[in-house]
Design a protein around this motif. Sequence first.
Motif, PDB file in Angstrom:
ATOM      1  N   ASP A  82       0.032   5.473  -6.214  1.00  0.00           N
ATOM      2  CA  ASP A  82      -1.152   5.487  -5.530  1.00  0.00           C
ATOM      3  C   ASP A  82      -0.912   3.963  -6.001  1.00  0.00           C
ATOM      4  O   ASP A  82      -2.008   3.983  -6.664  1.00  0.00           O
ATOM      5  CB  ASP A  82      -2.299   5.852  -6.115  1.00  0.00           C
ATOM      6  N   MET A  83      -0.946   3.396  -5.099  1.00  0.00           N
ATOM      7  CA  MET A  83      -0.552   1.298  -5.259  1.00  0.00           C
ATOM      8  C   MET A  83      -1.362   0.837  -4.390  1.00  0.00           C
ATOM      9  O   MET A  83      -1.108   1.132  -2.892  1.00  0.00           O
ATOM     10  CB  MET A  83       0.840   1.074  -4.942  1.00  0.00           C
ATOM     11  N   ASP A  84      -1.856   0.383  -4.353  1.00  0.00           N
ATOM     12  CA  ASP A  84      -2.350  -1.087  -3.143  1.00  0.00           C
ATOM     13  C   ASP A  84      -2.908  -2.568  -4.205  1.00  0.00           C
ATOM     14  O   ASP A  84      -3.691  -2.797  -5.550  1.00  0.00           O
ATOM     15  CB  ASP A  84      -4.394  -0.384  -3.169  1.00  0.00           C
ATOM     16  N   PHE A  85      -2.016  -3.694  -3.572  1.00  0.00           N
ATOM     17  CA  PHE A  85      -2.186  -4.630  -4.348  1.00  0.00           C
ATOM     18  C   PHE A  85      -1.619  -5.642  -3.361  1.00  0.00           C
ATOM     19  O   PHE A  85      -0.847  -5.397  -2.599  1.00  0.00           O
ATOM     20  CB  PHE A  85      -1.097  -4.199  -5.928  1.00  0.00           C
ATOM     21  N   ARG A 120       0.744  -1.238   0.328  1.00  0.00           N
ATOM     22  CA  ARG A 120       0.102  -0.214  -0.134  1.00  0.00           C
ATOM     23  C   ARG A 120       0.971   1.164  -0.006  1.00  0.00           C
ATOM     24  O   ARG A 120       1.424   1.078   0.913  1.00  0.00           O
ATOM     25  CB  ARG A 120      -0.918   0.192   1.132  1.00  0.00           C
ATOM     26  N   LEU A 121       0.919   2.467  -1.686  1.00  0.00           N
ATOM     27  CA  LEU A 121       2.038   2.921  -0.795  1.00  0.00           C
ATOM     28  C   LEU A 121       0.588   4.396  -1.809  1.00  0.00           C
ATOM     29  O   LEU A 121      -0.223   4.246  -2.556  1.00  0.00           O
ATOM     30  CB  LEU A 121       2.482   3.336  -1.702  1.00  0.00           C
ATOM     31  N   GLN A 122       1.183   5.421  -0.822  1.00  0.00           N
ATOM     32  CA  GLN A 122       0.874   6.928  -1.624  1.00  0.00           C
ATOM     33  C   GLN A 122       1.926   7.659  -1.359  1.00  0.00           C
ATOM     34  O   GLN A 122       2.921   8.259  -0.194  1.00  0.00           O
ATOM     35  CB  GLN A 122      -0.369   7.372  -0.554  1.00  0.00           C
ATOM     36  N   HIS A 123       2.183   8.819  -2.303  1.00  0.00           N
ATOM     37  CA  HIS A 123       4.007   9.740  -2.319  1.00  0.00           C
ATOM     38  C   HIS A 123       3.634  10.661  -3.717  1.00  0.00           C
ATOM     39  O   HIS A 123       2.668   9.862  -4.779  1.00  0.00           O
ATOM     40  CB  HIS A 123       4.866   8.470  -2.829  1.00  0.00           C
ATOM     41  N   GLN A 124       3.999  11.962  -3.835  1.00  0.00           N
ATOM     42  CA  GLN A 124       3.766  13.119  -4.648  1.00  0.00           C
ATOM     43  C   GLN A 124       5.118  12.973  -4.746  1.00  0.00           C
ATOM     44  O   GLN A 124       5.694  13.487  -4.244  1.00  0.00           O
ATOM     45  CB  GLN A 124       3.024  14.185  -3.847  1.00  0.00           C
ATOM     46  N   LEU A 125       4.640  12.069  -6.422  1.00  0.00           N
ATOM     47  CA  LEU A 125       5.899  13.113  -7.193  1.00  0.00           C
ATOM     48  C   LEU A 125       6.432  14.099  -8.071  1.00  0.00           C
ATOM     49  O   LEU A 125       4.858  14.406  -8.347  1.00  0.00           O
ATOM     50  CB  LEU A 125       6.557  12.092  -8.268  1.00  0.00           C
ATOM     51  N   PRO A 126       7.375  14.573  -8.444  1.00  0.00           N
ATOM     52  CA  PRO A 126       7.428  15.486  -9.162  1.00  0.00           C
ATOM     53  C   PRO A 126       6.109  15.597 -10.144  1.00  0.00           C
ATOM     54  O   PRO A 126       5.385  16.515 -10.765  1.00  0.00           O
ATOM     55  CB  PRO A 126       8.726  16.129  -9.519  1.00  0.00           C
TER      56      PRO A 126
END
Length: 364
Positions: A17-20, A6-12
């Motif tokens: 937004d990942m969920d698996f 589960r990942l959320q992160h703002q890149l330039p």
Amino acid sequence: MSLSVRLQHQLPEMALDMDFDAPPGVTVLFGRSGSGKTTVVNAVAGLLRPSAGCVSVDDWVLFDTTKGIWLPPHRRRLGYIFQEGRLFPHLTVRQNLAYGRWFAPRDAKREKPDRVIEMLGIGHLLNRRPAKLSGGEKQRVAIGRALLAAPRLILADEPLAALDEARKTEILPYFERLRDEISVPILYVTHSAAEVARLATSVVALQDGKVVRHGPASEVLSDPSVAPAGIRAVGAVLRVRVAKHHEDGLSELDAGGARLFLPRVAHRIGQDLRIRIPAQEVILSSKKPEGLSALNVLNGHIEAIRAGEGPGAIVSVKTQAGVVLARVTRRSLTSLGFQPGSHCYAVIKTVALAPEDVGGALSG
């Protein structure tokens, strides 16, 4: 062991937004450059600290932002296989392998060095230094070093990208053995449809930092709406069995009772295989073809037609061997009168299937 991400992160350039969740085996992150594949691997490795999320392997939590858990990279029990072997040039192969074991916790379940050396076929290389190894040999040693570190998870970031086609063909069977014989889950990054078809237990297709499809390779590669590596990556993945090797250099495969012929495969009679048939290598006929050089003709009916924005369409054909995909023009469909339910024949050139499109099937 299963993997949860589960990942959320703002890149330039995008919002990640990942969920698996991934079952044991090889989970392939599949997508074009810039889709977020390596960013996910870096977050799992601890090289990137995401804004929010959680990654775990069974009950081993690498980080959880809601609980304030953050293991530094050296405590995550990961084996990392890079594009290049990144072996220590001043050490022999034996010493490079021992370096991996040095990092394994004393109470960890360890792979036996002799078994790893045999599995990777590197016993004759033990006294050589990296400068005396080919690219494929370096990668096999790098895989061995990662395994001997007793990892809970292996990360493979495009491990074949720096190799030529011959070396890729050499290395792929070793990753198949890892998938089938080692209990450690593998998170594998690639943009190669052939690698996905051969190796994946499950596929996570990425685009612009999002999961656009998650499932078996046969489903993801057959979906032209996903096509993370472009329309040429669309194709069918069939499970077949080696029936016979012929003296003229062809191998005969049993595909659900149908016969398929390929250039000779390096697998024993009776072995189950997975083969990838690119959609652009299949042509369709409304009548049984005669007087053709193509040996592979499958009788079937059209299940679905998915037209693209251009002049082409992807046609799904249900055959005895399984679902085969064909990439044809909409003009051809119109002239042949094809629509869902129509009877047709799928014609596949024998020499159209490359060695990298043929590999050992998943166990069981």
